[in-house]
Enzyme design. Structure first.
Site, short mmCIF file in Angstrom:
data_model
loop_
_atom_site.label_atom_id
_atom_site.label_comp_id
_atom_site.label_asym_id
_atom_site.label_seq_id
_atom_site.Cartn_x
_atom_site.Cartn_y
_atom_site.Cartn_z
N HIS A 184 -14.69 51.80 40.68
CA HIS A 184 -13.16 51.41 41.42
C HIS A 184 -12.51 52.73 41.54
O HIS A 184 -11.69 52.60 42.60
CB HIS A 184 -12.44 50.86 40.05
CG HIS A 184 -12.74 49.30 40.13
ND1 HIS A 184 -12.57 48.46 39.05
CD2 HIS A 184 -13.35 48.50 40.98
CE1 HIS A 184 -12.89 47.43 39.25
NE2 HIS A 184 -13.23 47.24 40.26
N GLU A 415 -32.21 45.95 52.50
CA GLU A 415 -31.75 46.74 51.25
C GLU A 415 -32.85 46.94 50.19
O GLU A 415 -32.58 47.83 49.18
CB GLU A 415 -30.82 45.82 50.54
CG GLU A 415 -29.43 45.49 51.36
CD GLU A 415 -28.72 44.44 50.70
OE1 GLU A 415 -27.62 44.87 49.98
OE2 GLU A 415 -28.96 43.29 50.85
N ASP A 439 -27.90 49.99 48.52
CA ASP A 439 -28.99 49.63 47.65
C ASP A 439 -30.47 49.97 47.90
O ASP A 439 -31.45 50.11 47.17
CB ASP A 439 -28.86 48.06 47.95
CG ASP A 439 -28.19 47.21 46.78
OD1 ASP A 439 -28.31 47.62 45.38
OD2 ASP A 439 -27.41 46.37 47.08
N CYS A 486 -24.69 49.56 57.57
CA CYS A 486 -23.47 49.28 56.59
C CYS A 486 -23.23 49.74 55.36
O CYS A 486 -22.20 49.40 54.68
CB CYS A 486 -23.33 47.77 56.64
SG CYS A 486 -24.40 46.88 55.63
#
Length: 555
Positions: A184, A415, A439, A486
């Protein structure tokens, strides 16, 4: 001069004196209460409720992703299961302080043991517990210091409630000992364009008042810098500020080759992305509609959010990813079964195939929103993609079901290595591919992207990752299909050049990274990009790949 290393967030550089975060509150003593059970219960409930309301208020002031994070924390403060654990300890004669401390610690340990996304939430529980205990003690919760002048904030980690409301006039940069690139702290620092280095495990040796240079691009903190080093850092900061204030232009290479620069968004609030020159959306994460809910959002609720998004980009490409959730982000209505290794479990499209009604409702809402915004004259060019596609048959399944609902452009995310290696066959069915480098790096290097202890492996510069990107880029050229990026790699200005050299036709990133990438591309030709890419591919590790690309790009 000494350099401490961590994971840089963004490309900024800043300098200033260190101010360390206040230490956490001391744990309460395990003493028996002198109050009645009713009195202790009332104290605990009042404190938990007050903290929840405070977190919600902070979220409203902060807005954006920060609001979502803080609302999730507020839900922790009022979680019924946690309240039951607190009540059990109160019934055994504990004080409210000890009951909260012990109950939250128990839940924290369970989350930490799970690792992955849930493991990252353990630190959020710690912060909520500290705030409740501070309320019970009648003292201020541990928070950001105020030395009376601008400073570099150094903390073990930073709670979302603190990150969301940092005074950017005073906080020059942020350094944390804990956390990874998707914590976060990192997410909010990136959104607010704060110069940050996280996971700098040796930063605990920094002293209050000492001057440091925080270089997010290099992932370093320089102590005892020379006058020349300070001047060089200042020049870099000024150059970035000039680039950010330059007139907005379309993404393109120096030879005129267009490279659309798109935004990654986690909510329909697109004002910042538009203001910073995003040419559309390369990744719209729909999870914000689903996470934290006990039931799936209705088609009407989803449609309203999608209409807002599509209306913000009339005539421009908007790529929406259908729900990407699984055992690491459990949803009661999708898949909340425990899995020993959730990163390799029922997630992404796999989970949606197991609960196809949720996928069909999402596609219905997207198709209706697309039709409504087009009828109103402000429609976007809607593209829809599936997450975690690993086989050709999964591609055929998703494209087929998307076509049922009138989705004109249906693609897949690359991914995992299998989809990269089979990209030519996958693109024979899909209209486009979008590479999720976060990923793809995790699965290629077998390193959990949320685990700080292996953060050094989570580097998209690794030649193995770049080779897989090239496979997809080559497949895109052969089939005439677009290949976008992305993942966070697109936000690295030098790596963005390499990705274009490997065949990427568009780049999507956090809006705050657009200016840096736009300037980097504008100074590079396609031949330069291809030369830098080839140089990186010949390297043996991530560090040497970056160095090789840098050398090739400056020839």
């Amino acid at each position: 001069m000494t350099q401490l290393r961590g994971v840089g967030i963004g490309q900024g550089v800043a300098q200033g004196p260190v101010a360390r975060m206040m230490p956490p509150l001391a744990p309460p003593a395990e003493d028996a209460t002198a109050l009645t059970l009713a009195e202790e219960t009332s104290r605990a409930r009042e404190a938990m409720d007050a903290v929840a309301r405070d977190l919600e208020a902070r979220g409203e002031r902060a807005g954006g992703t920060a609001r979502d994070v803080l609302e999730a924390q507020a839900m922790m403060a009022e979680d019924p299961a946690l309240a039951e654990e607190v009540d059990a300890r109160l019934a055994a004669g504990a004080t409210a302080e000890w009951a909260v401390f012990d109950a939250f610690a128990s839940f924290r340990d369970q989350l930490a043991a799970l690792g992955g996304y849930l493991g990252e939430r353990a630190a959020d529980l710690d912060d909520v517990a500290q705030r409740i205990i501070a309320r019970l003690r009648g003292v201020a919760a541990p928070g950001v210091p105020d030395p009376g002048h601008p400073f570099v904030l150094v903390a073990d980690d930073l709670a979302p409630a603190d990150t969301a409301l940092l005074d950017l006039e005073k906080v020059l940069a942020l350094v944390t000992l804990q956390g990874g690139p998707t914590s976060h702290t990192a997410i909010l620092a990136r959104e607010k364009a704060i110069v940050a280095v996280v996971g700098a495990t040796t930063a605990g040796e920094l002293r209050d008042g000492e001057t440091v240079i925080v270089d997010a691009a290099a992932g370093t903190i320089t102590t005892d810098p020379t006058a020349d080093e300070l001047a060089a850092a200042r020049r870099r900061a000024d150059e970035r500020e000039d680039a950010a204030s330059a007139p907005l232009t379309l993404g393109a290479l120096a030879d005129g080759t267009p490279i659309p620069l798109l935004a990654n968004l986690g909510s329909p609030d697109a004002a910042q992305a538009v203001a910073l020159g995003a040419e559309g959306v390369g990744l719209f994460r729909t999870e914000f509609l689903f996470l934290g809910q006990q039931t799936a959002p209705t088609i009407t609720q989803q449609r309203a959010a999608y209409e807002k998004l599509l209306g913000a980009f009339p005539g421009k490409k908007v790529v929406v990813r259908v729900l990407d959730a699984g055992a690491d982000k459990p949803l009661a209505f999708l898949n909340d079964a425990h899995e020993e290794n959730p990163a390799l479990g029922l997630r992404g499209l796999r989970a949606l195939r197991a609960s196809e009604d949720i996928l069909r409702e999402q596609l219905t809402a997207l198709a209706e929103a697309d039709a409504a915004t087009r009828a109103a004259g402000g429609g976007a060019d809607l593209w829809v993609m599936a997450p975690m596609v690993s086989t050709v048959s999964e591609t055929e399944y998703f494209v087929s079901i998307a076509r049922e609902y009138g989705i004109r452009t249906a693609g897949v995310m690359v991914e995992v290595p299998s989809s990269a290696l089979l990209a030519d066959r996958i693109l024979a069915h899909a209209d486009f591919a979008s590479i999720g480098t976060n990923d793809l790096t995790q699965y290629t290097l077998a390193a959990d992207r949320l685990l700080g202890s292996v953060a050094a492996f989570q580097d998209p510069w690794h030649p193995a990752v770049l080779r897989l990107v090239r496979e997809v880029g080559d497949a895109g050229r052969r089939t005439g299909k677009p290949v976008g990026i992305c993942g966070e790699a697109a936000a690295d200005p030098l790596l963005a050049v390499v990705l274009v050299g490997l065949g990427a036709t568009s780049l999507s990133m956090a809006p705050t990274a657009l200016a840096d990438v736009r300037a980097s591309l504008a100074a590079t030709t396609l031949d330069d990009a291809r030369r830098a890419a080839e140089a990186a591919l010949t390297a043996e590790d991530a560090a040497s790949a970056r160095h090789a690309a840098e050398s090739a790009a400056t020839r």
